[in-house]
Scaffold this motif. Structure first.
Motif, PDB file in Angstrom:
ATOM      1  N   ILE A 150     -18.578  18.395   4.897  1.00  0.00           N
ATOM      2  CA  ILE A 150     -17.680  18.441   6.051  1.00  0.00           C
ATOM      3  C   ILE A 150     -16.253  18.315   5.532  1.00  0.00           C
ATOM      4  N   ILE A 151     -15.468  19.341   5.727  1.00  0.00           N
ATOM      5  CA  ILE A 151     -14.087  19.379   5.236  1.00  0.00           C
ATOM      6  C   ILE A 151     -13.144  18.731   6.242  1.00  0.00           C
ATOM      7  N   ASP A 152     -13.373  18.994   7.507  1.00  0.00           N
ATOM      8  CA  ASP A 152     -12.508  18.460   8.549  1.00  0.00           C
ATOM      9  C   ASP A 152     -13.319  18.370   9.836  1.00  0.00           C
ATOM     10  N   ALA A 153     -12.837  17.571  10.765  1.00  0.00           N
ATOM     11  CA  ALA A 153     -13.550  17.389  12.026  1.00  0.00           C
ATOM     12  C   ALA A 153     -12.587  16.975  13.117  1.00  0.00           C
ATOM     13  N   THR A 154     -12.987  17.261  14.328  1.00  0.00           N
ATOM     14  CA  THR A 154     -12.285  16.734  15.486  1.00  0.00           C
ATOM     15  C   THR A 154     -13.309  16.488  16.578  1.00  0.00           C
ATOM     16  N   PHE A 155     -12.940  15.613  17.478  1.00  0.00           N
ATOM     17  CA  PHE A 155     -13.804  15.235  18.591  1.00  0.00           C
ATOM     18  C   PHE A 155     -12.968  15.288  19.857  1.00  0.00           C
ATOM     19  N   THR A 156     -13.597  15.555  20.978  1.00  0.00           N
ATOM     20  CA  THR A 156     -12.842  15.764  22.204  1.00  0.00           C
ATOM     21  C   THR A 156     -12.606  14.481  22.995  1.00  0.00           C
TER      22      THR A 156
ATOM     23  N   LYS B 276     -16.648  14.136  31.060  1.00  0.00           N
ATOM     24  CA  LYS B 276     -18.094  14.254  31.212  1.00  0.00           C
ATOM     25  C   LYS B 276     -18.818  14.628  29.921  1.00  0.00           C
ATOM     26  N   VAL B 277     -18.139  15.335  29.034  1.00  0.00           N
ATOM     27  CA  VAL B 277     -18.781  15.871  27.833  1.00  0.00           C
ATOM     28  C   VAL B 277     -17.970  15.504  26.594  1.00  0.00           C
ATOM     29  N   ILE B 278     -18.678  15.238  25.507  1.00  0.00           N
ATOM     30  CA  ILE B 278     -18.047  15.021  24.199  1.00  0.00           C
ATOM     31  C   ILE B 278     -18.335  16.245  23.334  1.00  0.00           C
ATOM     32  N   GLY B 279     -17.331  16.684  22.620  1.00  0.00           N
ATOM     33  CA  GLY B 279     -17.503  17.785  21.678  1.00  0.00           C
ATOM     34  C   GLY B 279     -17.227  17.319  20.269  1.00  0.00           C
ATOM     35  N   CYS B 280     -18.030  17.794  19.343  1.00  0.00           N
ATOM     36  CA  CYS B 280     -17.845  17.542  17.912  1.00  0.00           C
ATOM     37  C   CYS B 280     -17.623  18.897  17.260  1.00  0.00           C
ATOM     38  N   ILE B 281     -16.465  19.075  16.645  1.00  0.00           N
ATOM     39  CA  ILE B 281     -16.128  20.332  15.984  1.00  0.00           C
ATOM     40  C   ILE B 281     -15.964  20.041  14.503  1.00  0.00           C
ATOM     41  N   LEU B 282     -16.731  20.742  13.679  1.00  0.00           N
ATOM     42  CA  LEU B 282     -16.732  20.507  12.239  1.00  0.00           C
ATOM     43  C   LEU B 282     -16.354  21.770  11.479  1.00  0.00           C
ATOM     44  N   ILE B 283     -15.559  21.599  10.436  1.00  0.00           N
ATOM     45  CA  ILE B 283     -15.332  22.665   9.459  1.00  0.00           C
ATOM     46  C   ILE B 283     -16.131  22.251   8.232  1.00  0.00           C
ATOM     47  N   ILE B 284     -17.046  23.125   7.825  1.00  0.00           N
ATOM     48  CA  ILE B 284     -17.971  22.802   6.745  1.00  0.00           C
ATOM     49  C   ILE B 284     -17.853  23.827   5.638  1.00  0.00           C
TER      50      ILE B 284
ATOM     51  N   LEU C  23     -22.120  10.763  21.576  1.00  0.00           N
ATOM     52  CA  LEU C  23     -21.362  11.098  20.369  1.00  0.00           C
ATOM     53  C   LEU C  23     -22.306  11.541  19.263  1.00  0.00           C
ATOM     54  N   ILE C  24     -23.338  10.750  19.036  1.00  0.00           N
ATOM     55  CA  ILE C  24     -24.308  11.076  17.984  1.00  0.00           C
ATOM     56  C   ILE C  24     -24.993  12.406  18.284  1.00  0.00           C
ATOM     57  N   GLN C  25     -25.352  12.629  19.534  1.00  0.00           N
ATOM     58  CA  GLN C  25     -26.010  13.891  19.894  1.00  0.00           C
ATOM     59  C   GLN C  25     -25.086  15.080  19.653  1.00  0.00           C
ATOM     60  N   SER C  26     -23.784  14.918  19.895  1.00  0.00           N
ATOM     61  CA  SER C  26     -22.852  16.030  19.642  1.00  0.00           C
ATOM     62  C   SER C  26     -22.784  16.345  18.151  1.00  0.00           C
ATOM     63  N   VAL C  27     -22.841  15.316  17.309  1.00  0.00           N
ATOM     64  CA  VAL C  27     -22.855  15.528  15.850  1.00  0.00           C
ATOM     65  C   VAL C  27     -24.149  16.225  15.441  1.00  0.00           C
ATOM     66  N   ILE C  28     -25.269  15.765  15.983  1.00  0.00           N
ATOM     67  CA  ILE C  28     -26.557  16.393  15.675  1.00  0.00           C
ATOM     68  C   ILE C  28     -26.551  17.860  16.103  1.00  0.00           C
ATOM     69  N   ASN C  29     -26.030  18.151  17.284  1.00  0.00           N
ATOM     70  CA  ASN C  29     -25.979  19.538  17.765  1.00  0.00           C
ATOM     71  C   ASN C  29     -25.123  20.419  16.865  1.00  0.00           C
ATOM     72  N   ALA C  30     -23.980  19.902  16.412  1.00  0.00           N
ATOM     73  CA  ALA C  30     -23.123  20.670  15.502  1.00  0.00           C
ATOM     74  C   ALA C  30     -23.847  20.912  14.175  1.00  0.00           C
TER      75      ALA C  30
END
Length: 109
Positions: free
Chosen positions: A42-48, A27-35, A90-97
Motif C-alpha cells: 500500500i503506497i498511499d491511502a485515504t478514508f472518507t 452513512k458510508v465509509i470509503g477506503c481508497i488505496l493506491i497499491i 471501517l474494517i469491512q471497507s478495508v477488506i472490500n478494497a
C-alpha cells in the motif's frame, strides 16, 4: 509515483451501523488505496471520514504495509489501535478494497 503502470487504485465501501451518531453524519465509509502491484504494498491511502485527524491516522496506519500474505495483520492492528464508533464498518471497507485488489490482480495474471 502514482502514474507508474505498477500502481493501481482500488476502493472499498461499507455502511456504518444504523442508529449510531456516525451513521447520522455519514452513512458510508470509503477506503481508497493506491497499491504497488509488483510489491503488493500500500503506497498511499485515504478514508472518507469527516475529520482530518482520523483520516491522517488511518492513512499512517495502512501506508507502507505489504499485503502479499493477506491483510490479517493489518486488520489486527486496526482493531487494536483504532477504537472508534463504526470500527467494523471501517474494517469491512478495508477488506472490500483488498478483495477488489485481489480480483484485479487475478484478472491481470
Amino acid at each position: 509515483m502514482v502514474n507508474s503502470r505498477d500502481k493501481i487504485l482500488v476502493a472499498g465501501f461499507a455502511q456504518f451501523p444504523k442508529g449510531t451518531p456516525v451513521y447520522e453524519l455519514q452513512k458510508v465509509i470509503g477506503c481508497i488505496l493506491i497499491i504497488d502491484k509488483e510489491k503488493d504494498m500500500i503506497i498511499d491511502a485515504t478514508f472518507t471520514f469527516l475529520m482530518d485527524t482520523t483520516r491522517d491516522f488511518l492513512r499512517s496506519l495502512v501506508s507502507g504495509k505489504c499485503i502479499r500474505e493477506g491483510i490479517d495483520d493489518l486488520i489486527d492492528e486496526i482493531e487494536i489501535r483504532c477504537n472508534i464508533p463504526g470500527q467494523r464498518a471501517l474494517i469491512q471497507s478495508v477488506i472490500n478494497a483488498y478483495e477488489r485488489y485481489c480480483d484485479i490482480k487475478e484478472s491481470q495474471a
